[in-house]
Write a protein that holds these residues in place. Sequence first.
Motif, PDB file in Angstrom:
ATOM      1  N   GLY A  70       0.812  -1.212   0.000  1.00 58.30           N
ATOM      2  CA  GLY A  70       0.000   0.000   0.000  1.00 58.30           C
ATOM      3  C   GLY A  70       0.844   1.260   0.000  1.00 58.30           C
ATOM      4  N   THR A  71       1.932   1.260   0.773  1.00 57.52           N
ATOM      5  CA  THR A  71       2.811   2.420   0.828  1.00 57.52           C
ATOM      6  C   THR A  71       3.471   2.671  -0.524  1.00 57.52           C
ATOM      7  OG1 THR A  71       3.293   2.002   3.172  1.00 57.52           O
ATOM      8  CG2 THR A  71       4.800   3.447   1.991  1.00 57.52           C
ATOM      9  N   MET A  72       3.923   1.598  -1.173  1.00 55.66           N
ATOM     10  CA  MET A  72       4.577   1.771  -2.470  1.00 55.66           C
ATOM     11  C   MET A  72       3.584   2.248  -3.533  1.00 55.66           C
ATOM     12  SD  MET A  72       6.957  -0.843  -4.734  1.00 55.66           S
ATOM     13  CE  MET A  72       8.038  -1.153  -3.347  1.00 55.66           C
ATOM     14  N   VAL A  73       2.391   1.683  -3.520  1.00 58.56           N
ATOM     15  CA  VAL A  73       1.368   2.108  -4.482  1.00 58.56           C
ATOM     16  C   VAL A  73       1.044   3.583  -4.288  1.00 58.56           C
ATOM     17  CG1 VAL A  73      -1.055   1.854  -5.156  1.00 58.56           C
ATOM     18  CG2 VAL A  73       0.368  -0.175  -4.827  1.00 58.56           C
ATOM     19  N   ALA A  74       0.908   4.017  -3.031  1.00 57.27           N
ATOM     20  CA  ALA A  74       0.588   5.417  -2.738  1.00 57.27           C
ATOM     21  C   ALA A  74       1.714   6.347  -3.188  1.00 57.27           C
ATOM     22  CB  ALA A  74       0.323   5.591  -1.250  1.00 57.27           C
ATOM     23  N   ALA A  75       2.967   5.934  -2.940  1.00 59.85           N
ATOM     24  CA  ALA A  75       4.100   6.771  -3.325  1.00 59.85           C
ATOM     25  C   ALA A  75       4.220   6.880  -4.841  1.00 59.85           C
ATOM     26  CB  ALA A  75       5.389   6.204  -2.737  1.00 59.85           C
ATOM     27  N   LEU A  76       4.058   5.766  -5.544  1.00 60.42           N
ATOM     28  CA  LEU A  76       4.185   5.782  -7.006  1.00 60.42           C
ATOM     29  C   LEU A  76       2.995   6.453  -7.680  1.00 60.42           C
ATOM     30  CD1 LEU A  76       5.711   2.241  -7.694  1.00 60.42           C
ATOM     31  CD2 LEU A  76       6.868   4.458  -7.711  1.00 60.42           C
ATOM     32  N   ALA A  77       1.846   6.473  -7.008  1.00 53.06           N
ATOM     33  CA  ALA A  77       0.664   7.139  -7.568  1.00 53.06           C
ATOM     34  C   ALA A  77       0.913   8.634  -7.745  1.00 53.06           C
ATOM     35  CB  ALA A  77      -0.546   6.909  -6.671  1.00 53.06           C
ATOM     36  N   VAL A  78       1.802   9.182  -6.906  1.00 56.72           N
ATOM     37  CA  VAL A  78       2.150  10.601  -7.004  1.00 56.72           C
ATOM     38  C   VAL A  78       2.736  10.914  -8.385  1.00 56.72           C
ATOM     39  CG1 VAL A  78       3.682  12.392  -6.084  1.00 56.72           C
ATOM     40  CG2 VAL A  78       2.516  10.829  -4.523  1.00 56.72           C
ATOM     41  N   PHE A  79       3.428   9.937  -8.976  1.00 54.77           N
ATOM     42  CA  PHE A  79       4.068  10.130 -10.273  1.00 54.77           C
ATOM     43  C   PHE A  79       3.201   9.646 -11.434  1.00 54.77           C
ATOM     44  CE2 PHE A  79       7.499   9.065  -7.166  1.00 54.77           C
ATOM     45  CZ  PHE A  79       7.939  10.364  -6.978  1.00 54.77           C
ATOM     46  N   GLY A  80       1.975   9.242 -11.122  1.00 53.61           N
ATOM     47  CA  GLY A  80       1.045   8.851 -12.170  1.00 53.61           C
ATOM     48  C   GLY A  80       1.114   7.411 -12.617  1.00 53.61           C
ATOM     49  N   TYR A  81       1.787   6.547 -11.872  1.00 51.86           N
ATOM     50  CA  TYR A  81       1.842   5.134 -12.245  1.00 51.86           C
ATOM     51  C   TYR A  81       0.518   4.450 -11.912  1.00 51.86           C
ATOM     52  CZ  TYR A  81       6.868   5.780 -12.782  1.00 51.86           C
ATOM     53  OH  TYR A  81       8.100   6.218 -13.204  1.00 51.86           O
ATOM     54  N   ALA A  82       0.102   3.542 -12.789  1.00 50.16           N
ATOM     55  CA  ALA A  82      -1.147   2.817 -12.575  1.00 50.16           C
ATOM     56  C   ALA A  82      -1.049   1.955 -11.314  1.00 50.16           C
ATOM     57  CB  ALA A  82      -1.454   1.936 -13.785  1.00 50.16           C
ATOM     58  N   GLU A  83      -2.146   1.918 -10.561  1.00 54.70           N
ATOM     59  CA  GLU A  83      -2.141   1.165  -9.302  1.00 54.70           C
ATOM     60  C   GLU A  83      -1.824  -0.310  -9.511  1.00 54.70           C
ATOM     61  OE1 GLU A  83      -4.474   3.263 -10.158  1.00 54.70           O
ATOM     62  OE2 GLU A  83      -4.753   4.739  -8.549  1.00 54.70           O
ATOM     63  N   SER A  84      -2.375  -0.914 -10.570  1.00 57.42           N
ATOM     64  CA  SER A  84      -2.144  -2.341 -10.819  1.00 57.42           C
ATOM     65  C   SER A  84      -0.678  -2.624 -11.097  1.00 57.42           C
ATOM     66  CB  SER A  84      -3.003  -2.824 -11.982  1.00 57.42           C
ATOM     67  OG  SER A  84      -2.728  -2.074 -13.156  1.00 57.42           O
ATOM     68  N   ALA A  85      -0.041  -1.754 -11.903  1.00 54.87           N
ATOM     69  CA  ALA A  85       1.373  -1.941 -12.221  1.00 54.87           C
ATOM     70  C   ALA A  85       2.234  -1.744 -10.973  1.00 54.87           C
ATOM     71  CB  ALA A  85       1.795  -0.969 -13.316  1.00 54.87           C
ATOM     72  N   SER A  86       1.909  -0.713 -10.180  1.00 54.20           N
ATOM     73  CA  SER A  86       2.666  -0.452  -8.949  1.00 54.20           C
ATOM     74  C   SER A  86       2.529  -1.607  -7.970  1.00 54.20           C
ATOM     75  CB  SER A  86       2.178   0.847  -8.296  1.00 54.20           C
ATOM     76  OG  SER A  86       2.361   1.954  -9.147  1.00 54.20           O
ATOM     77  N   LEU A  87       1.314  -2.119  -7.843  1.00 50.19           N
ATOM     78  CA  LEU A  87       1.096  -3.240  -6.927  1.00 50.19           C
ATOM     79  C   LEU A  87       1.843  -4.479  -7.394  1.00 50.19           C
ATOM     80  CD1 LEU A  87      -0.237  -4.457  -4.455  1.00 50.19           C
ATOM     81  CD2 LEU A  87      -2.276  -4.921  -5.840  1.00 50.19           C
ATOM     82  N   SER A  88       1.878  -4.704  -8.699  1.00 49.64           N
ATOM     83  CA  SER A  88       2.553  -5.898  -9.214  1.00 49.64           C
ATOM     84  C   SER A  88       4.036  -5.877  -8.880  1.00 49.64           C
ATOM     85  CB  SER A  88       2.365  -6.004 -10.728  1.00 49.64           C
ATOM     86  OG  SER A  88       3.067  -4.976 -11.407  1.00 49.64           O
ATOM     87  N   ILE A  89       4.689  -4.740  -9.099  1.00 54.85           N
ATOM     88  CA  ILE A  89       6.121  -4.685  -8.808  1.00 54.85           C
ATOM     89  C   ILE A  89       6.369  -4.687  -7.303  1.00 54.85           C
ATOM     90  CG2 ILE A  89       6.461  -2.170  -8.769  1.00 54.85           C
ATOM     91  CD1 ILE A  89       8.714  -4.863 -10.387  1.00 54.85           C
ATOM     92  N   ALA A  90       5.458  -4.085  -6.538  1.00 52.42           N
ATOM     93  CA  ALA A  90       5.590  -4.120  -5.075  1.00 52.42           C
ATOM     94  C   ALA A  90       5.508  -5.549  -4.566  1.00 52.42           C
ATOM     95  CB  ALA A  90       4.498  -3.262  -4.431  1.00 52.42           C
ATOM     96  N   LEU A  91       4.563  -6.324  -5.102  1.00 47.28           N
ATOM     97  CA  LEU A  91       4.420  -7.723  -4.693  1.00 47.28           C
ATOM     98  C   LEU A  91       5.651  -8.539  -5.068  1.00 47.28           C
ATOM     99  CD1 LEU A  91       0.681  -8.387  -5.609  1.00 47.28           C
ATOM    100  CD2 LEU A  91       1.672  -8.455  -3.316  1.00 47.28           C
ATOM    101  N   VAL A  92       6.176  -8.312  -6.267  1.00 49.14           N
ATOM    102  CA  VAL A  92       7.359  -9.058  -6.710  1.00 49.14           C
ATOM    103  C   VAL A  92       8.561  -8.726  -5.830  1.00 49.14           C
ATOM    104  CG1 VAL A  92       9.047  -9.328  -8.575  1.00 49.14           C
ATOM    105  CG2 VAL A  92       6.604  -9.324  -9.098  1.00 49.14           C
ATOM    106  N   LEU A  93       8.792  -7.441  -5.570  1.00 49.41           N
ATOM    107  CA  LEU A  93       9.924  -7.034  -4.737  1.00 49.41           C
ATOM    108  C   LEU A  93       9.787  -7.572  -3.318  1.00 49.41           C
ATOM    109  CD1 LEU A  93      10.478  -3.304  -5.811  1.00 49.41           C
ATOM    110  CD2 LEU A  93      11.634  -5.353  -6.648  1.00 49.41           C
ATOM    111  N   HIS A  94       8.585  -7.466  -2.778  1.00 48.22           N
ATOM    112  CA  HIS A  94       8.342  -7.918  -1.408  1.00 48.22           C
ATOM    113  C   HIS A  94       8.465  -9.429  -1.296  1.00 48.22           C
ATOM    114  CE1 HIS A  94       5.690  -7.351   2.435  1.00 48.22           C
ATOM    115  NE2 HIS A  94       6.929  -7.675   2.707  1.00 48.22           N
ATOM    116  N   PHE A  95       7.840 -10.144  -2.233  1.00 46.52           N
ATOM    117  CA  PHE A  95       7.870 -11.610  -2.204  1.00 46.52           C
ATOM    118  C   PHE A  95       9.299 -12.120  -2.385  1.00 46.52           C
ATOM    119  CE2 PHE A  95       7.529 -15.768  -4.366  1.00 46.52           C
ATOM    120  CZ  PHE A  95       6.853 -16.467  -3.374  1.00 46.52           C
ATOM    121  N   THR A  96      10.053 -11.494  -3.288  1.00 46.98           N
ATOM    122  CA  THR A  96      11.435 -11.924  -3.509  1.00 46.98           C
ATOM    123  C   THR A  96      12.272 -11.734  -2.255  1.00 46.98           C
ATOM    124  OG1 THR A  96      11.264 -11.274  -5.842  1.00 46.98           O
ATOM    125  CG2 THR A  96      13.468 -11.626  -4.971  1.00 46.98           C
TER     126      THR A  96
END
Length: 336
Positions: free
Chosen positions: A274-300
């Motif tokens: 949620g924190t990463m999605v909120a931070a990246l939303a400031v720059f206009g990144y789509a929530e789904s794309a931000s969540l996907s990379i957040a999940l990958v980084l976190h899971f890894t």
Amino acid sequence: MTSNSTKGRNVLRWLPGVLISVAAIYFLSKYITVQDLLNAVKSLTIVDIAVIVLLNVLSFIARSMGWKNLLEGISFKQAFLVINEGYLFNNLIPRSGEIVRMLLVGGLSKISAFQAASSILVERSLDVIVAAALFLSTLPLVVEMNWIKPIAWVLFCLFLTMIVVLMLLARHADKVKQRLADSKIDSVFLKDKVFPKIGSVLDGLATLNDPLKFARSVFWILMSWVCWISLLYFGITRISSGTVPLWQAIFTQGVLALGIAVPSAPASFGVYEGTMVAALAVFGYAESASLSIALVLHFTQIVVTSIFGIYGLMVQGQSISALLDRIRSRRGQTSG
């Protein structure tokens, strides 16, 4: 009766963090569809995952070098395995990693748990200072999140002051211990239990008296942050169709570090994303794309630390269940 009351305290201790994580997951689910998320995850290649894993490992190597220079008496291998064991237990019980590191160091060397605790305190203080500095240095470029500026300044000043105080204590450690020894306090408990532990904490600050060794520690801790920023920058480039300014990753990493400091469920699940999605939303990144990379980084990160953490426990002859019992016992004593 005592067992029931202990369980009740454990539930109350976990409940706020779990509720925060549940709320974060709920709000994420309101704006992101499963199909969008799957499409974003599928866009990552095996090479992308390999780079993410490599940067994670490099960050843990740098972190281990930093802690090794803060705490005299442990090898790089011991520091590396213990740090990953700490992350492993953070994934199981929130905020238990520091306790595990204290317990394990005491079993691997002649270093007391309280000596280890003081080195961890210095390490964590440096982390907060770096996180706040990253955020504050890039905040002028992001006006949308000015509301968090006072919090960042308070954290920065508070932990910078803490580092200065710890350095002063380290410099005058012998005088402090002598005053405690000469104290006319009649309490046997204080003299036999508390004062020796304070002495151990002061011994753990000895590195702060060595400017070169402390500088090396700060350097390696900063290198771990460089790895985390690089990791995040790489992740952002995977979801961006254009050029990504490095400062976006610096800002997002600062926000992320401050965000996951909030109490949450094990592994900061939900809050991290949620924190990463909120931070990246400031720059206009789509929530789904931000969540996907957040999940990958976190899971890894969870997988890598779990592999090294479990390996470390096996090498050291430790078990997860035994350490969990010791954590509960230590927390129970603290609560009592």
